[in-house]
Write a protein that holds these residues in place. Structure first.
Motif, PDB file in Angstrom:
ATOM      1  N   LEU A 162      36.494  37.770  33.967  1.00 58.71           N
ATOM      2  CA  LEU A 162      37.480  36.712  34.154  1.00 58.71           C
ATOM      3  C   LEU A 162      36.848  35.634  35.021  1.00 58.71           C
ATOM      4  CD1 LEU A 162      40.391  35.734  33.688  1.00 58.71           C
ATOM      5  CD2 LEU A 162      41.041  36.937  35.789  1.00 58.71           C
ATOM      6  N   ASP A 163      36.711  34.452  34.463  1.00 56.63           N
ATOM      7  CA  ASP A 163      36.056  33.341  35.162  1.00 56.63           C
ATOM      8  C   ASP A 163      34.689  33.751  35.700  1.00 56.63           C
ATOM      9  OD1 ASP A 163      38.160  31.715  34.569  1.00 56.63           O
ATOM     10  OD2 ASP A 163      39.047  31.725  36.570  1.00 56.63           O
ATOM     11  N   GLY A 164      33.946  34.502  34.888  1.00 56.67           N
ATOM     12  CA  GLY A 164      32.595  34.882  35.242  1.00 56.67           C
ATOM     13  C   GLY A 164      32.472  36.082  36.157  1.00 56.67           C
ATOM     14  N   ARG A 165      33.578  36.688  36.531  1.00 61.88           N
ATOM     15  CA  ARG A 165      33.542  37.854  37.412  1.00 61.88           C
ATOM     16  C   ARG A 165      33.918  39.105  36.632  1.00 61.88           C
ATOM     17  NH1 ARG A 165      36.752  36.585  42.870  1.00 61.88           N
ATOM     18  NH2 ARG A 165      35.878  38.653  43.341  1.00 61.88           N
ATOM     19  N   ALA A 166      33.203  40.202  36.906  1.00 63.03           N
ATOM     20  CA  ALA A 166      33.444  41.461  36.197  1.00 63.03           C
ATOM     21  C   ALA A 166      34.783  42.058  36.619  1.00 63.03           C
ATOM     22  CB  ALA A 166      32.315  42.442  36.480  1.00 63.03           C
ATOM     23  N   LEU A 167      35.485  42.639  35.640  1.00 60.69           N
ATOM     24  CA  LEU A 167      36.761  43.295  35.900  1.00 60.69           C
ATOM     25  C   LEU A 167      36.702  44.737  35.414  1.00 60.69           C
ATOM     26  CD1 LEU A 167      39.607  40.818  34.860  1.00 60.69           C
ATOM     27  CD2 LEU A 167      38.759  41.311  37.145  1.00 60.69           C
ATOM     28  N   ARG A 168      37.169  45.635  36.258  1.00 63.46           N
ATOM     29  CA  ARG A 168      37.389  47.030  35.871  1.00 63.46           C
ATOM     30  C   ARG A 168      38.876  47.291  36.041  1.00 63.46           C
ATOM     31  NH1 ARG A 168      37.153  51.979  38.915  1.00 63.46           N
ATOM     32  NH2 ARG A 168      36.796  53.788  37.565  1.00 63.46           N
ATOM     33  N   ILE A 169      39.557  47.521  34.932  1.00 61.27           N
ATOM     34  CA  ILE A 169      41.016  47.618  34.928  1.00 61.27           C
ATOM     35  C   ILE A 169      41.427  49.027  34.527  1.00 61.27           C
ATOM     36  CG2 ILE A 169      43.142  46.677  33.953  1.00 61.27           C
ATOM     37  CD1 ILE A 169      41.407  44.182  33.172  1.00 61.27           C
ATOM     38  N   GLU A 170      42.290  49.628  35.317  1.00 61.00           N
ATOM     39  CA  GLU A 170      42.856  50.929  34.982  1.00 61.00           C
ATOM     40  C   GLU A 170      44.369  50.778  34.837  1.00 61.00           C
ATOM     41  OE1 GLU A 170      41.754  53.619  38.065  1.00 61.00           O
ATOM     42  OE2 GLU A 170      39.593  53.430  37.697  1.00 61.00           O
ATOM     43  N   VAL A 171      44.898  51.259  33.722  1.00 59.21           N
ATOM     44  CA  VAL A 171      46.342  51.216  33.486  1.00 59.21           C
ATOM     45  C   VAL A 171      46.862  52.642  33.457  1.00 59.21           C
ATOM     46  CG1 VAL A 171      48.191  50.499  31.944  1.00 59.21           C
ATOM     47  CG2 VAL A 171      46.132  49.082  32.159  1.00 59.21           C
ATOM     48  N   ALA A 172      47.706  52.983  34.429  1.00 54.94           N
ATOM     49  CA  ALA A 172      48.334  54.299  34.499  1.00 54.94           C
ATOM     50  C   ALA A 172      49.820  54.157  34.183  1.00 54.94           C
ATOM     51  CB  ALA A 172      48.133  54.913  35.882  1.00 54.94           C
ATOM     52  N   GLU A 173      50.544  55.282  34.233  1.00 56.75           N
ATOM     53  CA  GLU A 173      51.965  55.250  33.876  1.00 56.75           C
ATOM     54  C   GLU A 173      52.784  54.334  34.781  1.00 56.75           C
ATOM     55  OE1 GLU A 173      50.285  58.117  34.407  1.00 56.75           O
ATOM     56  OE2 GLU A 173      50.907  59.693  33.002  1.00 56.75           O
ATOM     57  N   ASN A 174      52.408  54.259  36.058  1.00 56.81           N
ATOM     58  CA  ASN A 174      53.255  53.551  37.023  1.00 56.81           C
ATOM     59  C   ASN A 174      52.529  52.474  37.811  1.00 56.81           C
ATOM     60  OD1 ASN A 174      51.622  55.124  38.605  1.00 56.81           O
ATOM     61  ND2 ASN A 174      53.283  56.203  39.663  1.00 56.81           N
ATOM     62  N   ARG A 175      51.322  52.105  37.381  1.00 58.89           N
ATOM     63  CA  ARG A 175      50.587  51.090  38.133  1.00 58.89           C
ATOM     64  C   ARG A 175      49.416  50.560  37.314  1.00 58.89           C
ATOM     65  NH1 ARG A 175      49.387  56.042  40.723  1.00 58.89           N
ATOM     66  NH2 ARG A 175      47.193  56.677  40.639  1.00 58.89           N
ATOM     67  N   ILE A 176      48.900  49.427  37.766  1.00 55.39           N
ATOM     68  CA  ILE A 176      47.672  48.876  37.218  1.00 55.39           C
ATOM     69  C   ILE A 176      46.718  48.662  38.382  1.00 55.39           C
ATOM     70  CG2 ILE A 176      48.562  46.498  37.334  1.00 55.39           C
ATOM     71  CD1 ILE A 176      46.828  45.897  34.847  1.00 55.39           C
ATOM     72  N   THR A 177      45.439  48.965  38.169  1.00 54.79           N
ATOM     73  CA  THR A 177      44.427  48.839  39.210  1.00 54.79           C
ATOM     74  C   THR A 177      43.352  47.875  38.726  1.00 54.79           C
ATOM     75  OG1 THR A 177      44.842  51.107  39.946  1.00 54.79           O
ATOM     76  CG2 THR A 177      42.780  50.084  40.656  1.00 54.79           C
ATOM     77  N   THR A 179      42.409  27.103  35.050  1.00 55.95           N
ATOM     78  CA  THR A 179      42.196  25.729  34.598  1.00 55.95           C
ATOM     79  C   THR A 179      42.280  24.806  35.811  1.00 55.95           C
ATOM     80  OG1 THR A 179      44.540  25.255  34.194  1.00 55.95           O
ATOM     81  CG2 THR A 179      43.310  26.316  32.407  1.00 55.95           C
ATOM     82  N   SER A 180      42.223  23.509  35.565  1.00 54.74           N
ATOM     83  CA  SER A 180      42.254  22.550  36.672  1.00 54.74           C
ATOM     84  C   SER A 180      43.589  22.546  37.406  1.00 54.74           C
ATOM     85  CB  SER A 180      41.952  21.143  36.146  1.00 54.74           C
ATOM     86  OG  SER A 180      42.918  20.755  35.171  1.00 54.74           O
ATOM     87  N   ASN A 181      44.659  23.040  36.750  1.00 50.57           N
ATOM     88  CA  ASN A 181      45.968  22.992  37.408  1.00 50.57           C
ATOM     89  C   ASN A 181      46.708  24.327  37.447  1.00 50.57           C
ATOM     90  OD1 ASN A 181      46.635  23.170  34.723  1.00 50.57           O
ATOM     91  ND2 ASN A 181      47.778  21.243  34.628  1.00 50.57           N
ATOM     92  N   ARG A 182      46.014  25.431  37.162  1.00 51.94           N
ATOM     93  CA  ARG A 182      46.629  26.748  37.362  1.00 51.94           C
ATOM     94  C   ARG A 182      45.545  27.798  37.570  1.00 51.94           C
ATOM     95  NH1 ARG A 182      45.433  29.915  33.465  1.00 51.94           N
ATOM     96  NH2 ARG A 182      45.294  29.247  31.293  1.00 51.94           N
ATOM     97  N   PRO A 183      45.868  28.894  38.276  1.00 52.09           N
ATOM     98  CA  PRO A 183      44.881  29.940  38.565  1.00 52.09           C
ATOM     99  C   PRO A 183      44.669  30.858  37.365  1.00 52.09           C
ATOM    100  CG  PRO A 183      46.996  30.532  39.496  1.00 52.09           C
ATOM    101  CD  PRO A 183      47.160  29.146  38.935  1.00 52.09           C
ATOM    102  N   PRO A 184      43.658  31.731  37.427  1.00 57.82           N
ATOM    103  CA  PRO A 184      43.482  32.740  36.374  1.00 57.82           C
ATOM    104  C   PRO A 184      44.640  33.727  36.381  1.00 57.82           C
ATOM    105  CG  PRO A 184      41.968  33.145  38.191  1.00 57.82           C
ATOM    106  CD  PRO A 184      42.609  31.815  38.452  1.00 57.82           C
ATOM    107  N   LEU A 185      44.821  34.403  35.231  1.00 58.52           N
ATOM    108  CA  LEU A 185      45.985  35.269  35.045  1.00 58.52           C
ATOM    109  C   LEU A 185      45.598  36.574  34.376  1.00 58.52           C
ATOM    110  CD1 LEU A 185      48.292  32.523  33.495  1.00 58.52           C
ATOM    111  CD2 LEU A 185      48.355  33.291  35.876  1.00 58.52           C
ATOM    112  N   LEU A 186      46.350  37.614  34.708  1.00 57.68           N
ATOM    113  CA  LEU A 186      46.259  38.904  34.020  1.00 57.68           C
ATOM    114  C   LEU A 186      47.678  39.350  33.705  1.00 57.68           C
ATOM    115  CD1 LEU A 186      44.101  42.003  34.954  1.00 57.68           C
ATOM    116  CD2 LEU A 186      46.533  42.259  34.466  1.00 57.68           C
TER     117      LEU A 186
END
Length: 237
Positions: free
Chosen positions: A69-84, A119-126
């Motif tokens: 995301l925007d050139g940075r590595a992401l490691r995403i874990e999705v569990a039943e009750n949370r996201i990491t 973008t120029s007028n908003r932050p990155p999103l997940l």
């Protein structure tokens, strides 16, 4: 000759009116066609079984995704009750929740994660969406969580409205304001049957969910009463 010309004109007008109302059999297709849509295709789910975990909160399973995301590595874990995200966990129950919504556990294997660079007028999103267990009309409600600026020290973590919605429903206005729909049913004149959906856009600002007057409400008309999965866009207020 004059009658033929008039008939052709009438047929042309009918054809024009028929094409003016577009029909859908997918809410993802409908949301993807709206101006300012933020997210595209989801991060690809890995093949293979889910991972298992055990901690003080109990046992469960999770799926692991990798992206950038925007050139940075992401490691995403999705569990039943949370996201990491890169080791930092966000429990669904602790998100800032839209009124009358309730966080429930989801099935990680069917969850989808979407990313959008800044973008120029908003932050990155997940954004993450997934279904929990349930009966009746549970398949009309999807758990949707939005992380605004997910790699910041203190991201904003929102639980968005669930009824017939999706991460693909999130849009950005021309000035970069994020908006998402709160859907509510429309009834027939006798108030007996649900015949459509009213799509009203909201945003989160000053720690509150508020309407977005700049975005018109949309009215969707179901092809058959009580069955919301085939519909057309009726008008804009």
């Amino acid at each position: 000759m004059k009658s033929t010309v008039m008939l052709m004109a009438a047929l042309a007008a009918m054809s024009s009116n028929a094409h003016a109302v577009r029909s859908y059999d997918s809410y993802d297709a409908f949301y993807s066609a709206q101006p300012g849509v933020v997210f595209g295709a989801p991060v690809k789910q890995p093949a293979g079984p889910l991972h298992l975990y055990s901690d003080l909160g109990g046992q469960g399973s999770y799926t692991e995704l990798r992206s950038t995301l925007d050139g940075r590595a992401l490691r995403i874990e999705v569990a039943e009750n949370r996201i990491t995200v890169n080791g930092k966990s966000y429990r669904f129950a602790r998100a800032t929740t839209f009124p009358d919504e309730y966080a429930i556990d989801i099935y990680p294997g069917n969850a989808q994660v979407f990313l959008a660079g800044g973008t120029s007028n908003r932050p990155p999103l997940l954004c993450m969406e997934g279904y929990g267990s349930g009966s009746g009309e549970a398949d009309r409600h999807q758990q949707i969580f939005l992380l605004v600026n997910p790699l910041a020290r203190k991201p904003t973590f929102l639980h968005l409205p669930s009824l017939l919605s999706s991460c693909l429903a999130v849009v950005a206005t021309k000035d970069g304001k994020l908006a998402f729909p709160k859907n509510s049913y429309l009834f027939d004149d006798a108030q007996e049957f649900r015949v459509g959906l009213l799509v009203s856009y909201y945003t989160f600002e000053n720690q509150r969910f508020v309407p977005v007057p700049a975005l018109n409400q949309l009215r969707l008309r179901f092809a058959q009463p009580e069955i919301p999965f085939q519909f057309s866009v009726q008008d804009k207020n």
